[in-house]
Design an enzyme around this catalytic site. Sequence first.
Site, PDB file in Angstrom:
ATOM      1  N   HIS A 141       0.874  -1.170   0.000  1.00 45.72           N
ATOM      2  CA  HIS A 141       0.000   0.000   0.000  1.00 45.72           C
ATOM      3  C   HIS A 141       0.922   1.234   0.000  1.00 45.72           C
ATOM      4  O   HIS A 141       2.016   1.193   0.556  1.00 45.72           O
ATOM      5  CB  HIS A 141      -0.834  -0.046   1.278  1.00 45.72           C
ATOM      6  CG  HIS A 141      -1.932   0.957   1.360  1.00 45.72           C
ATOM      7  ND1 HIS A 141      -1.706   2.284   1.674  1.00 45.72           N
ATOM      8  CD2 HIS A 141      -3.276   0.843   1.190  1.00 45.72           C
ATOM      9  CE1 HIS A 141      -2.865   2.924   1.700  1.00 45.72           C
ATOM     10  NE2 HIS A 141      -3.830   2.083   1.402  1.00 45.72           N
TER      11      HIS A 141
ATOM     12  N   LYS B   5     -10.836  -1.097  10.021  1.00 45.22           N
ATOM     13  CA  LYS B   5     -10.947  -2.288   9.169  1.00 45.22           C
ATOM     14  C   LYS B   5     -11.286  -3.515  10.024  1.00 45.22           C
ATOM     15  O   LYS B   5     -11.340  -4.630   9.548  1.00 45.22           O
ATOM     16  CB  LYS B   5      -9.641  -2.512   8.415  1.00 45.22           C
ATOM     17  CG  LYS B   5      -9.324  -1.365   7.442  1.00 45.22           C
ATOM     18  CD  LYS B   5      -8.017  -1.610   6.727  1.00 45.22           C
ATOM     19  CE  LYS B   5      -7.480  -0.402   6.007  1.00 45.22           C
ATOM     20  NZ  LYS B   5      -8.224   0.000   4.819  1.00 45.22           N
TER      21      LYS B   5
ATOM     22  N   CYS C  25      -4.516   2.221  -3.869  1.00 42.10           N
ATOM     23  CA  CYS C  25      -3.302   2.785  -3.237  1.00 42.10           C
ATOM     24  C   CYS C  25      -2.115   1.854  -3.444  1.00 42.10           C
ATOM     25  O   CYS C  25      -1.294   1.663  -2.531  1.00 42.10           O
ATOM     26  CB  CYS C  25      -3.500   3.050  -1.758  1.00 42.10           C
ATOM     27  SG  CYS C  25      -4.729   4.302  -1.420  1.00 42.10           S
TER      28      CYS C  25
HETATM   29  N1  PLP Z   1      -1.743  -0.769   4.518  1.00 38.84           N
HETATM   30  C1  PLP Z   1      -2.660  -1.530   3.932  1.00 38.84           C
HETATM   31  C2  PLP Z   1      -2.287  -2.920   3.470  1.00 38.84           C
HETATM   32  C3  PLP Z   1      -3.960  -1.054   3.758  1.00 38.84           C
HETATM   33  O1  PLP Z   1      -4.883  -1.837   3.189  1.00 38.84           O
HETATM   34  C4  PLP Z   1      -4.277   0.245   4.209  1.00 38.84           C
HETATM   35  C5  PLP Z   1      -5.624   0.797   3.989  1.00 38.84           C
HETATM   36  O2  PLP Z   1      -6.340   0.388   3.088  1.00 38.84           O
HETATM   37  C6  PLP Z   1      -3.281   0.993   4.845  1.00 38.84           C
HETATM   38  C7  PLP Z   1      -2.024   0.451   4.974  1.00 38.84           C
HETATM   39  C8  PLP Z   1      -3.570   2.347   5.393  1.00 38.84           C
HETATM   40  O3  PLP Z   1      -4.504   2.242   6.443  1.00 38.84           O
HETATM   41  P1  PLP Z   1      -5.146   3.542   7.083  1.00 38.84           P
HETATM   42  O4  PLP Z   1      -5.695   4.346   5.943  1.00 38.84           O
HETATM   43  O5  PLP Z   1      -6.207   3.024   7.992  1.00 38.84           O
HETATM   44  O6  PLP Z   1      -4.063   4.271   7.801  1.00 38.84           O
END
Ligand code: PLP
Length: 405
Positions: free
Chosen positions: A122, A225, A363
């Site tokens: 991500h 999540k 992302c």
């Molecule tokens: N890492 C992964 C694998 C994710 O799926 C996400 C969000 O979709 C994030 C990081 C970032 O999470 P957050 O937006 O809750 O900080």
Amino acid sequence: MSFDVSAIREQFPILKREIDGKPLVYLDNAATTQKPQCVIDALVDYYTSCNSNVHRGAHRLADEATRRFEAARDIVKDFINAPKREEVIWTTGTTEGINIIANGLGKLLQPGDEVIATGMDHHANLVTWQQACKASGASLKTVPVTDEGELDQAAYAQMLGEKTKFVAIPHVSNALGTVNPVQQMTAQAKQVGAWVLIDGAQGATHGWVDVQAIGCDFYVFSAHKLYGPMGIGVLWGKEAVLADWPVWRTGGEMIATVTLQDATWNVLPYRFEAGTPNVADAIAMGEAIRWFTALDQEAVAAHEKALLDYATQLANEFEGLTIIGKAKHKIGVLSFVLDQGHPADIGFLLDRQGIAVRTGDHCAQPLMARFNVPGTARASFAIYNTLEEVDALFAALKKVRTMLA
Ligand code: PLP
């Protein structure tokens, strides 16, 4: 204990919603899950019965708020099997947890050092290590992704060496659903003396996490999540590492002593918790974990597997559909493209039929480039989804195919 999906659904008020007169089929759980009534109630109850600032008040409300806030920390500690409650740091979410560590890492790295991330990260993970490397003159290597959507383990083994200082791996890919062998990859990184961070944004949402079994130094995840509220998450780190890690934000709560010219830092966990914390959401995150872990975890896992297996079977039978991400060990995510139609059109036409999926690059732009697609449509499953909803997705997709033709 058994698993009654109807009883679970009853606890989520939003699932009764209709979209343009059609029942909502919510399949965007990797972006955020819906919240059970008890989590909503925990938020309302906090603000109606004991709202107060924590740790510093001399009155009843402050005392109650502090107790509930710190009790939530204990719930998180048990959920991830952390050895110590002091190692559980409240953050705004996964992104902030990664940034806290990356910011410190930028100060610890030297030119010539190497950081390893992956081609399925991500942006919260990848871009943050890019910046840490740029700030320090270290170089970034990324583990390639195979055609099946797995991390290339041979390439990873080759990358590790005496220059490797830090390894950051997603527990589960949000775009593909691949479950990475984080325990094995951590053990390999430890052999060369590197610190390891696991991005658990999608990993902590499917059941208990055991940070001690994984062996990593840091594990980060978000409540939203995991059936909890937005704006709260956790950075877990080994006490021995975090105690010396450079502080990030400065301000109240994170200091021990302050003079006009200098300051010293508080002990863990407060060292990384500058300012007034998000008390209500921390308490509600604790409630979400309490609620989730009270479910029969074997039954939860079996239900989630049944949803993904059935969706994968229907996807394989669906003409003109290509699944992106066919790892042997997958969880919760079906990412796909159709021969006809941009993913954005697929999402729009599914929404007209009450089906909520995510479309786009998730992302993970480098990963989309790796698979040579502009993006995918992604159906992601949670414990309240049903096999009938999977049927509804594919019935709606048939209409989408006709419309696009
Ligand atoms: N890492 C992964 C694998 C994710 O799926 C996400 C969000 O979709 C994030 C990081 C970032 O999470 P957050 O937006 O809750 O900080």
